[in-house]
Design a protein around this motif. Sequence first.
Motif, mmCIF file in Angstrom:
data_model
loop_
_atom_site.group_PDB
_atom_site.id
_atom_site.type_symbol
_atom_site.label_atom_id
_atom_site.label_comp_id
_atom_site.label_asym_id
_atom_site.label_seq_id
_atom_site.Cartn_x
_atom_site.Cartn_y
_atom_site.Cartn_z
ATOM 1 N N ASP A 100 1.038 -1.268 0.026
ATOM 2 C CA ASP A 100 -0.094 -0.026 -0.103
ATOM 3 C C ASP A 100 0.987 1.205 -0.091
ATOM 4 O OD1 ASP A 100 -2.295 -1.609 0.105
ATOM 5 O OD2 ASP A 100 -1.919 -1.788 2.349
ATOM 6 N N TYR A 101 1.818 1.342 -1.121
ATOM 7 C CA TYR A 101 2.868 2.309 -0.964
ATOM 8 C C TYR A 101 2.076 3.816 -1.344
ATOM 9 C CZ TYR A 101 2.833 1.686 -6.049
ATOM 10 O OH TYR A 101 2.693 1.508 -7.311
ATOM 11 N N ASN A 102 1.043 3.810 -1.634
ATOM 12 C CA ASN A 102 0.413 5.154 -2.076
ATOM 13 C C ASN A 102 0.218 5.792 -0.833
ATOM 14 O OD1 ASN A 102 -1.598 2.982 -1.432
ATOM 15 N ND2 ASN A 102 -3.176 4.329 -1.811
ATOM 16 N N VAL A 103 0.144 5.328 0.381
ATOM 17 C CA VAL A 103 -0.031 6.021 1.745
ATOM 18 C C VAL A 103 1.136 5.891 2.355
ATOM 19 C CG1 VAL A 103 -2.690 5.469 2.156
ATOM 20 C CG2 VAL A 103 -0.861 3.745 2.950
ATOM 21 N N CYS A 104 2.294 5.636 1.690
ATOM 22 C CA CYS A 104 3.710 5.918 2.557
ATOM 23 C C CYS A 104 4.048 7.463 2.876
ATOM 24 C CB CYS A 104 4.681 5.406 1.544
ATOM 25 S SG CYS A 104 6.344 5.775 2.052
ATOM 26 N N ALA A 154 -10.038 4.051 -6.638
ATOM 27 C CA ALA A 154 -11.491 4.192 -6.026
ATOM 28 C C ALA A 154 -12.267 3.236 -6.250
ATOM 29 C CB ALA A 154 -11.859 5.720 -5.877
ATOM 30 N N VAL A 155 -12.848 2.926 -7.393
ATOM 31 C CA VAL A 155 -13.753 1.985 -7.776
ATOM 32 C C VAL A 155 -13.378 0.683 -7.396
ATOM 33 C CG1 VAL A 155 -14.898 1.044 -9.846
ATOM 34 C CG2 VAL A 155 -14.606 3.431 -9.655
ATOM 35 N N TYR A 286 -6.920 7.213 -1.936
ATOM 36 C CA TYR A 286 -5.900 8.341 -2.071
ATOM 37 C C TYR A 286 -4.913 7.999 -3.151
ATOM 38 C CZ TYR A 286 -1.947 11.061 -0.917
ATOM 39 O OH TYR A 286 -0.780 12.245 -0.855
ATOM 40 N N MET A 287 -4.998 8.438 -4.071
ATOM 41 C CA MET A 287 -4.190 8.320 -5.317
ATOM 42 C C MET A 287 -4.375 7.009 -5.785
ATOM 43 S SD MET A 287 -0.853 10.625 -4.437
ATOM 44 C CE MET A 287 0.052 10.492 -6.000
ATOM 45 N N PHE A 288 -3.304 6.082 -5.872
ATOM 46 C CA PHE A 288 -3.453 4.842 -6.781
ATOM 47 C C PHE A 288 -1.994 4.077 -6.414
ATOM 48 C CE2 PHE A 288 -2.648 8.805 -9.115
ATOM 49 C CZ PHE A 288 -1.356 8.965 -9.238
ATOM 50 N N VAL A 289 -1.935 2.724 -7.079
ATOM 51 C CA VAL A 289 -0.840 2.016 -7.118
ATOM 52 C C VAL A 289 -0.601 1.544 -8.456
ATOM 53 C CG1 VAL A 289 -0.796 1.373 -4.605
ATOM 54 C CG2 VAL A 289 -2.071 -0.278 -6.458
ATOM 55 N N ARG A 290 0.417 0.949 -8.815
ATOM 56 C CA ARG A 290 0.819 0.586 -10.194
ATOM 57 C C ARG A 290 -0.486 -0.147 -10.913
ATOM 58 N NH1 ARG A 290 5.630 0.459 -13.065
ATOM 59 N NH2 ARG A 290 5.806 -0.690 -14.813
#
Length: 341
Positions: A100-104, A154-155, A286-290
Amino acid sequence: MKAVFIEQPYKVKFINAPEPVIKNPDEVKIHIAFTGICGSEVHAYKGTHPTRLPPIISGHESSGVISEIGCAVKDFKVGDRVIIEPQKACGKCPDCLRGDYNVCPEKAVLGTIKWQGSFGEYIVAPERSVLHLPDCIPMEEGALAEPLAVAAHAVRISSVGLGRSVLIQGCGPIGISLLAMCRRAGAGKIIMTDVSLYNMDAAKLMGADVLINAQKQDVVKEVLTETGGAGAEVVFMAIGNAEILDQAVQCTRRYGQIMEVAHFGSEPPFDARNYRWKELAMQGSYMFVRKDFEIVIAALASGQINVKPMISKILPVEDCAAVMKMAHDRSEDFVKILFQF
Ligand SMILES: [Zn+2]
Ligand SMILES: [Zn+2]
């Protein structure tokens, strides 16, 4: 190199800036083709964004071509068409290790004071933050992958599924990207709200079932009517106005879900009692990952989503002072403006 330089609040200049250089063996240098103007860059223009603080070369929604590679780069070569996932995380904290590196908490975002952005003609990025753009996807659509990835994330973490009713508050680039991704996920009736007829027309073109003009119509009443009195099963907040949260609580079906995708400038008031009585669930995104970018690339490449109605204007980067002022003043209608290098 050419660059859009936000020198101080409300002062933008087209400049000739030094090119960023590769410092680590796993980095690539990218010649930017198109870069979108995000709401966060309008905040940077005003000097109200916490990390996109002037003086700055901002920008994070972009497509381009690899122009140079570090000695340890494996997956890219000079000339490859690419898009950029505009974040680089620490890779070591518990969030990163879980994926979950988008919340790093240590991560750097492109176009902030930590990492010079795509409002410059070249950027340098680690190869793990870069993805190949297939030849069948035009470069200008590649520049939309970032807001689309926000929506894909998000979806993906929401409870949207086959036949589920959805309300999306806001027909901006994120609202419309959410529409595209909810459709792709098999949603049923999709209701959207806005006050701009131009944005509502774009949402209609992209397949929204019902459009509610929040200036002229009673949003809660209309949503209840459109959902047989129950409310929508999933509500996405995609506009950061204070009244949106309470409206979301009123428009969500009992046991439904509210997805928080909006950036609020101030704390929104809401009726916690109604939230409890309806046993609602709320989920931030919050944002996204790859993986979210991979979903977007697959959707664009297969033609399952058509994002052309989102691209309102493509303007030369040389005109950046006037363009940023227009984007701030909203003196012209638009969903997404792209700068072309
Ligand atoms: Zn953005
Ligand atoms: Zn981390």
